[in-house]
Design a protein around this motif. Structure first.
Motif, PDB file in Angstrom:
ATOM      1  N   PHE A   1       0.816  -1.216   0.000  1.00 54.69           N
ATOM      2  CA  PHE A   1       0.000   0.000   0.000  1.00 54.69           C
ATOM      3  C   PHE A   1       0.850   1.267   0.000  1.00 54.69           C
ATOM      4  CE2 PHE A   1      -3.018  -3.026   2.109  1.00 54.69           C
ATOM      5  CZ  PHE A   1      -3.945  -3.055   1.077  1.00 54.69           C
ATOM      6  N   GLY A   2       1.992   1.215   0.693  1.00 56.44           N
ATOM      7  CA  GLY A   2       2.814   2.412   0.802  1.00 56.44           C
ATOM      8  C   GLY A   2       3.781   2.609  -0.342  1.00 56.44           C
ATOM      9  N   PHE A   3       4.290   1.505  -0.908  1.00 57.87           N
ATOM     10  CA  PHE A   3       5.335   1.626  -1.931  1.00 57.87           C
ATOM     11  C   PHE A   3       4.958   0.960  -3.258  1.00 57.87           C
ATOM     12  CE2 PHE A   3       7.325   1.912   2.220  1.00 57.87           C
ATOM     13  CZ  PHE A   3       8.158   3.020   2.096  1.00 57.87           C
ATOM     14  N   GLY A   4       3.790   0.334  -3.318  1.00 58.34           N
ATOM     15  CA  GLY A   4       3.321  -0.257  -4.565  1.00 58.34           C
ATOM     16  C   GLY A   4       4.102  -1.474  -5.028  1.00 58.34           C
ATOM     17  N   LEU A   5       4.799  -2.154  -4.105  1.00 57.10           N
ATOM     18  CA  LEU A   5       5.600  -3.320  -4.494  1.00 57.10           C
ATOM     19  C   LEU A   5       4.727  -4.560  -4.701  1.00 57.10           C
ATOM     20  CD1 LEU A   5       8.636  -2.898  -2.052  1.00 57.10           C
ATOM     21  CD2 LEU A   5       8.397  -2.097  -4.415  1.00 57.10           C
ATOM     22  N   GLY A   6       5.278  -5.551  -5.418  1.00 60.08           N
ATOM     23  CA  GLY A   6       4.545  -6.775  -5.722  1.00 60.08           C
ATOM     24  C   GLY A   6       5.047  -7.961  -4.918  1.00 60.08           C
ATOM     25  N   ALA A   7       5.565  -8.976  -5.625  1.00 62.54           N
ATOM     26  CA  ALA A   7       5.974 -10.223  -4.978  1.00 62.54           C
ATOM     27  C   ALA A   7       7.077 -10.003  -3.941  1.00 62.54           C
ATOM     28  CB  ALA A   7       6.445 -11.223  -6.032  1.00 62.54           C
ATOM     29  N   ILE A   8       7.943  -9.036  -4.178  1.00 62.43           N
ATOM     30  CA  ILE A   8       9.036  -8.795  -3.231  1.00 62.43           C
ATOM     31  C   ILE A   8       8.499  -8.402  -1.854  1.00 62.43           C
ATOM     32  CG2 ILE A   8       9.322  -6.349  -3.809  1.00 62.43           C
ATOM     33  CD1 ILE A   8      12.349  -6.751  -3.432  1.00 62.43           C
ATOM     34  N   ALA A   9       7.318  -7.789  -1.806  1.00 62.83           N
ATOM     35  CA  ALA A   9       6.714  -7.423  -0.525  1.00 62.83           C
ATOM     36  C   ALA A   9       6.448  -8.667   0.313  1.00 62.83           C
ATOM     37  CB  ALA A   9       5.416  -6.645  -0.752  1.00 62.83           C
ATOM     38  N   ALA A  10       5.953  -9.739  -0.340  1.00 62.33           N
ATOM     39  CA  ALA A  10       5.711 -10.990   0.369  1.00 62.33           C
ATOM     40  C   ALA A  10       7.015 -11.614   0.848  1.00 62.33           C
ATOM     41  CB  ALA A  10       4.962 -11.971  -0.532  1.00 62.33           C
ATOM     42  N   GLY A  11       8.070 -11.530   0.023  1.00 65.52           N
ATOM     43  CA  GLY A  11       9.369 -12.090   0.402  1.00 65.52           C
ATOM     44  C   GLY A  11       9.990 -11.363   1.578  1.00 65.52           C
ATOM     45  N   VAL A  12       9.924 -10.040   1.572  1.00 68.36           N
ATOM     46  CA  VAL A  12      10.474  -9.262   2.687  1.00 68.36           C
ATOM     47  C   VAL A  12       9.678  -9.531   3.956  1.00 68.36           C
ATOM     48  CG1 VAL A  12      10.842  -6.925   3.569  1.00 68.36           C
ATOM     49  CG2 VAL A  12      11.411  -7.460   1.199  1.00 68.36           C
ATOM     50  N   GLY A  13       8.361  -9.655   3.826  1.00 69.29           N
ATOM     51  CA  GLY A  13       7.522  -9.957   4.984  1.00 69.29           C
ATOM     52  C   GLY A  13       7.913 -11.275   5.646  1.00 69.29           C
ATOM     53  N   ILE A  14       8.214 -12.280   4.828  1.00 68.13           N
ATOM     54  CA  ILE A  14       8.615 -13.582   5.365  1.00 68.13           C
ATOM     55  C   ILE A  14       9.980 -13.478   6.051  1.00 68.13           C
ATOM     56  CG2 ILE A  14       9.329 -15.917   4.695  1.00 68.13           C
ATOM     57  CD1 ILE A  14       7.068 -15.794   2.584  1.00 68.13           C
ATOM     58  N   ALA A  15      10.904 -12.703   5.466  1.00 63.26           N
ATOM     59  CA  ALA A  15      12.217 -12.531   6.091  1.00 63.26           C
ATOM     60  C   ALA A  15      12.091 -11.833   7.448  1.00 63.26           C
ATOM     61  CB  ALA A  15      13.129 -11.721   5.161  1.00 63.26           C
ATOM     62  N   VAL A  16      11.236 -10.823   7.531  1.00 61.30           N
ATOM     63  CA  VAL A  16      11.007 -10.135   8.807  1.00 61.30           C
ATOM     64  C   VAL A  16      10.395 -11.088   9.827  1.00 61.30           C
ATOM     65  CG1 VAL A  16       9.630  -8.330   9.937  1.00 61.30           C
ATOM     66  CG2 VAL A  16      10.822  -7.835   7.791  1.00 61.30           C
ATOM     67  N   MET A  17       9.522 -11.965   9.378  1.00 60.08           N
ATOM     68  CA  MET A  17       8.914 -12.946  10.271  1.00 60.08           C
ATOM     69  C   MET A  17       9.980 -13.823  10.930  1.00 60.08           C
ATOM     70  SD  MET A  17       5.901 -15.735   9.453  1.00 60.08           S
ATOM     71  CE  MET A  17       6.885 -16.760   8.343  1.00 60.08           C
ATOM     72  N   GLN A  18      11.019 -14.190  10.180  1.00 57.58           N
ATOM     73  CA  GLN A  18      12.089 -15.016  10.746  1.00 57.58           C
ATOM     74  C   GLN A  18      12.863 -14.246  11.824  1.00 57.58           C
ATOM     75  OE1 GLN A  18      11.533 -17.914   9.614  1.00 57.58           O
ATOM     76  NE2 GLN A  18      10.390 -17.181   7.844  1.00 57.58           N
ATOM     77  N   ILE A  19      13.121 -12.977  11.570  1.00 52.23           N
ATOM     78  CA  ILE A  19      13.866 -12.151  12.534  1.00 52.23           C
ATOM     79  C   ILE A  19      13.096 -12.038  13.845  1.00 52.23           C
ATOM     80  CG2 ILE A  19      14.766  -9.836  12.996  1.00 52.23           C
ATOM     81  CD1 ILE A  19      15.177  -9.550   9.941  1.00 52.23           C
ATOM     82  N   VAL A  20      11.816 -11.713  13.754  1.00 50.20           N
ATOM     83  CA  VAL A  20      10.994 -11.565  14.955  1.00 50.20           C
ATOM     84  C   VAL A  20      10.861 -12.896  15.683  1.00 50.20           C
ATOM     85  CG1 VAL A  20       8.676 -10.994  15.810  1.00 50.20           C
ATOM     86  CG2 VAL A  20       9.719  -9.616  13.989  1.00 50.20           C
ATOM     87  N   GLY A  21      10.614 -13.960  14.924  1.00 51.74           N
ATOM     88  CA  GLY A  21      10.420 -15.281  15.532  1.00 51.74           C
ATOM     89  C   GLY A  21      11.643 -15.776  16.280  1.00 51.74           C
ATOM     90  N   VAL A  22      12.826 -15.641  15.675  1.00 54.42           N
ATOM     91  CA  VAL A  22      14.036 -16.151  16.320  1.00 54.42           C
ATOM     92  C   VAL A  22      14.396 -15.310  17.535  1.00 54.42           C
ATOM     93  CG1 VAL A  22      15.869 -14.888  15.084  1.00 54.42           C
ATOM     94  CG2 VAL A  22      16.237 -17.267  15.750  1.00 54.42           C
ATOM     95  N   ALA A  23      14.134 -14.000  17.485  1.00 52.61           N
ATOM     96  CA  ALA A  23      14.407 -13.142  18.642  1.00 52.61           C
ATOM     97  C   ALA A  23      13.530 -13.539  19.832  1.00 52.61           C
ATOM     98  CB  ALA A  23      14.174 -11.683  18.282  1.00 52.61           C
ATOM     99  N   LEU A  24      12.261 -13.813  19.560  1.00 56.80           N
ATOM    100  CA  LEU A  24      11.332 -14.176  20.634  1.00 56.80           C
ATOM    101  C   LEU A  24      11.650 -15.545  21.227  1.00 56.80           C
ATOM    102  CD1 LEU A  24       7.962 -12.924  19.071  1.00 56.80           C
ATOM    103  CD2 LEU A  24       9.156 -11.949  21.041  1.00 56.80           C
ATOM    104  N   ILE A  25      11.914 -16.517  20.374  1.00 54.41           N
ATOM    105  CA  ILE A  25      12.102 -17.876  20.884  1.00 54.41           C
ATOM    106  C   ILE A  25      13.433 -18.027  21.621  1.00 54.41           C
ATOM    107  CG2 ILE A  25      13.225 -18.985  18.880  1.00 54.41           C
ATOM    108  CD1 ILE A  25      11.183 -21.296  19.296  1.00 54.41           C
ATOM    109  N   LEU A  26      14.494 -17.380  21.121  1.00 53.86           N
ATOM    110  CA  LEU A  26      15.777 -17.443  21.831  1.00 53.86           C
ATOM    111  C   LEU A  26      15.708 -16.674  23.147  1.00 53.86           C
ATOM    112  CD1 LEU A  26      18.506 -17.104  19.038  1.00 53.86           C
ATOM    113  CD2 LEU A  26      17.751 -19.160  20.241  1.00 53.86           C
ATOM    114  N   GLY A  27      15.017 -15.535  23.132  1.00 54.03           N
ATOM    115  CA  GLY A  27      14.855 -14.771  24.363  1.00 54.03           C
ATOM    116  C   GLY A  27      14.144 -15.570  25.436  1.00 54.03           C
ATOM    117  N   TYR A  28      13.139 -16.330  25.019  1.00 53.96           N
ATOM    118  CA  TYR A  28      12.409 -17.174  25.978  1.00 53.96           C
ATOM    119  C   TYR A  28      13.279 -18.327  26.491  1.00 53.96           C
ATOM    120  CZ  TYR A  28       9.233 -20.799  27.642  1.00 53.96           C
ATOM    121  OH  TYR A  28       8.637 -21.782  28.386  1.00 53.96           O
TER     122      TYR A  28
END
Length: 480
Positions: A193-220
């Motif tokens: 919505f903000g930058f008009g990107l296509g498939a790369i938006a889904a790819g970046v979203g998945i990469a961010v999901m890995q960063i958040v997930g690993v930070a939370l699980i290792l912290g726990y």
């Protein structure tokens, strides 16, 4: 035992196993279903609102077989770690558990980095080899680069999540991955919505999901005081632990990759039928992910249950769990498949915009064909996963891998080649090849499990036969 009870973990070797299965599976179902929902919503956003539209959806579908092929190699290593941890939990060996967790974390990060480099270097050859249409080439390339960048952390996340599940703790992985999935959806929406990107938006979203997930699980895990505690100071590769989870994990990784390799082959044939077929199949696959989320949760639960009880040598509890979970997969998978088929046209319409470059009616029609021939009988693949995980949990990973090689890969590829030769203008037999190969694999796995259970029973009887004393007389009583 006390360590198991402190951190929402479950010991499947004692007590009412059906009640514990229900408690264990519920967070897993929420976890996997929410992940499917987040990915599905992200796909809808990209397909409906990005400038690339259905082309972007088709690009992600065309790229995914190669991504999953490389990813599944280390998913198997993660499951191997989970099996080893679960067995040692059943045997109450805290020191071995610590070594497995920290060795796996190091190995997963290094291996993920290597696969990231290999993946990025092979993007163009793969897309050319599978005959991805030129119209989707740029979108698929951007998506794959973004996805690969998250590989190192993804592998660590999978490994640590498998270790927590092995202890019976599915509650915290559910919470952490739900948060990570929400971050994925948020980032995808902002980029579309903000930058008009296509498939790369889904790819970046998945990469961010890995960063958040690993930070939370290792912290726990760093705050745990039980057997699955993580510490950066203890990171090392212990030789015996490395050999242990590789011995279990490599066959599982090869088994998963075999199916992905077959998917690459099949996707090449699907790509030959044009953009509408690719986009329709991609939308149908996104709906199929909801069934996969449930069957995955049940199969992962079964792996933990079988591994713990094999460590404790309680084979009767293994049989009971297998019967309950496999029957559940059959019923739930079939009901969900029927529901998706009945409401298929409306559901597919959520992914496709009538204003994009592809023919809306053609995409919906091809999506419905995929649902009929692939999604509706998808419960068969759920059964394959459950029976494979039973064999893996019983330390028969090589048997499971061999059967998958024959059934999921060999039979499926043979069916696709034959179908394309006999019906070159129709994509339906190509879709149907998956169900045929899954049915053959299920039958082979059932036979293998019958043989393995008989072998375990004979071994158990031999282990409890009383030994003779010095006078040749047996002492003690055999416990059968």
């Amino acid at each position: 035992m006390n360590a198991l009870k402190k951190n929402k973990t479950i010991d499947f070797t004692e007590g009412n196993i059906l009640k514990k299965i229900a408690i264990f599976i519920l967070p897993l179902l929420v976890h996997y279903f929410s992940q499917a929902l987040y990915v599905s919503l992200a796909t809808m956003i990209v397909g409906k609102f990005s400038s690339a539209g259905s082309v972007a959806i088709g690009a992600t579908s065309a790229a995914y077989p190669m991504l999953s092929f490389l990813m599944n190699i280390f998913v198997g290593i993660s499951e191997g770690t989970g099996i080893c941890v679960a067995i040692k939990i059943g045997a109450r060996d805290a020191k071995a558990i610590e070594k497995y967790i920290h060795s796996s974390a190091v190995f997963s990060f290094i291996g993920g980095a290597v696969l990231m480099i290999i993946g990025i270097a092979t993007i163009k050859p793969f897309l050319i080899l599978t005959e991805v249409p030129e119209s989707m080439m740029a979108e698929a390339t951007a998506y794959m680069v973004a996805y690969y960048l998250g590989f190192p952390l993804m592998m660590v996340l999978n490994s640590m999540a498998a270790s927590l599940r092995a202890s019976g703790d599915t509650y915290h992985t559910m919470i952490f991955m739900s948060i990570a999935g929400a971050a994925n959806l948020l980032v995808t929406a902002v980029l579309v919505f903000g930058f008009g990107l296509g498939a790369i938006a889904a790819g970046v979203g998945i990469a961010v999901m890995q960063i958040v997930g690993v930070a939370l699980i290792l912290g726990y895990m760093m705050r745990l005081d039980g057997m699955c505690r993580f510490s950066f100071k203890k990171l090392a590769m212990f030789g015996d632990s490395l050999k242990g989870f590789l011995r279990c994990g490599i066959p599982i990784g090869l088994q998963c990759s075999i199916f992905s390799l077959a998917n690459i082959f099949v996707q090449g044939y699907i790509n030959l039928h044009g953009d509408a077929v690719i986009a329709g199949s991609a939308a149908a696959n996104s709906l199929t992910n909801y069934i996969q989320s449930v069957t995955n949760a049940l199969a992962v639960a079964l792996l933990t249950i079988v591994s713990q009880n094999m460590g404790a040598k309680k084979y009767g509890r293994v049989k009971r769990a297998v019967i309950v979970i496999v029957l559940s997969v059959m019923v739930i998978g079939l009901v969900m498949g029927l529901a998706i088929y009945v409401f298929g046209e409306h559901l597919l319409g959520l992914y496709v915009s009538e204003d994009d470059g592809l023919n809306y009616g053609s995409v919906i029609r091809e999506g419905m064909l995929r649902i009929l021939t692939y999604t509706l009988p998808y419960f068969l693949y759920g059964m394959v996963e459950c029976l494979s995980n039973t064999l893996n949990g019983m330390n028969k990973s090589v048997v499971s891998m061999t059967l998958s090689l024959i059934g999921l890969c060999g039979v499926r590829i043979a069916c696709v080649i034959a179908a394309n030769a006999i019906f070159p203008q129709s994509v339906a037999p190509v879709h149907l090849s998956s169900s045929v190969s899954c049915l053959v694999t299920v039958l082979m796995e059932c036979v293998a499990l019958i043989i393995v259970f008989k072998q375990e029973k004979r071994q158990s009887v031999r282990n409890h036969i009383p030994k003779p004393d010095a006078h040749g007389k047996a002492f003690g009583r055999a416990r059968i």
